[in-house]
Design an enzyme around this catalytic site. Structure first.
Site, PDB file in Angstrom:
ATOM      1  N   HIS A  20     -34.396  10.862 -25.317  1.00  0.00           N
ATOM      2  CA  HIS A  20     -34.563   9.373 -25.783  1.00  0.00           C
ATOM      3  C   HIS A  20     -33.099   8.726 -25.350  1.00  0.00           C
ATOM      4  CE1 HIS A  20     -35.280   5.753 -28.374  1.00  0.00           C
ATOM      5  NE2 HIS A  20     -35.709   5.448 -27.168  1.00  0.00           N
ATOM      6  N   ASP A  28     -27.787   5.366  -3.807  1.00  0.00           N
ATOM      7  CA  ASP A  28     -27.832   5.435  -2.320  1.00  0.00           C
ATOM      8  C   ASP A  28     -26.949   6.520  -1.991  1.00  0.00           C
ATOM      9  OD1 ASP A  28     -25.245   4.092  -2.512  1.00  0.00           O
ATOM     10  OD2 ASP A  28     -26.081   2.046  -2.178  1.00  0.00           O
ATOM     11  N   HIS A  98     -21.152  -4.203 -10.052  1.00  0.00           N
ATOM     12  CA  HIS A  98     -21.247  -3.039  -9.512  1.00  0.00           C
ATOM     13  C   HIS A  98     -20.177  -2.087  -9.926  1.00  0.00           C
ATOM     14  CE1 HIS A  98     -22.477   0.166  -6.446  1.00  0.00           C
ATOM     15  NE2 HIS A  98     -21.141   0.131  -5.894  1.00  0.00           N
ATOM     16  N   ASN A 122     -29.154   1.257  -6.203  1.00  0.00           N
ATOM     17  CA  ASN A 122     -28.994   2.346  -7.115  1.00  0.00           C
ATOM     18  C   ASN A 122     -29.516   1.571  -8.267  1.00  0.00           C
ATOM     19  OD1 ASN A 122     -26.903   3.456  -5.575  1.00  0.00           O
ATOM     20  ND2 ASN A 122     -25.572   1.448  -5.723  1.00  0.00           N
TER      21      ASN A 122
END
Length: 131
Positions: A20, A28, A98, A122
């Site tokens: 969990h 990518d 990002h 991604n």
């Protein structure tokens, strides 16, 4: 011999070992992999396998409670984000810049590298629990 699901030995082992809130990144071809995070490199050539094909294979086997994408993906590729959300309908979706995404990926159990060349394709998958 395993006859269904994820056949790639390393990827299958990682999925089976996840608990969990453990994180699995599917990325990518250009996503950097931190040196202390295992890389499951599936890339064969540009586009093979595709990001979404790998996501589909993992989605069959992994319960996911939360996904994180880059804000750049959310802003520039609504279709791909919607595609991810349709595969993980019970998962909350978050977006981070990002650079933060790359930083978070250093905590992943593994990063799966695809042949995808779509910018920012991604996702961080946070393992749920099946009970």
């Amino acid at each position: 011999m395993k006859k269904a699901g994820v056949l790639h030995n390393q990827l299958s082992q990682v999925i089976a070992s996840m608990g969990h809130t453990d994180m699995l990144v599917i990325g990518d071809a250009g996503l950097p992999v931190p040196k202390d995070v295992p890389c499951i490199d599936l890339a064969v050539t540009v586009g093979l396998p595709s990001f979404i094909d790998v996501v589909d294979a993992v989605a069959i086997e992994l319960d996911v409670e939360r996904i994180i994408v880059a804000t750049e993906l959310q802003e520039n590729n609504h279709a791909l984000v919607a595609s991810l959300q349709s595969r993980f309908v019970r998962a909350a979706t978050e977006a981070v810049p990002h650079e933060e995404f790359k930083s978070l990926s250093s905590e992943a159990r593994a990063i799966v590298r695809t042949g995808e060349t779509t910018p920012y394709a991604n996702v961080i998958l946070y393992s749920g629990v099946i009970f």
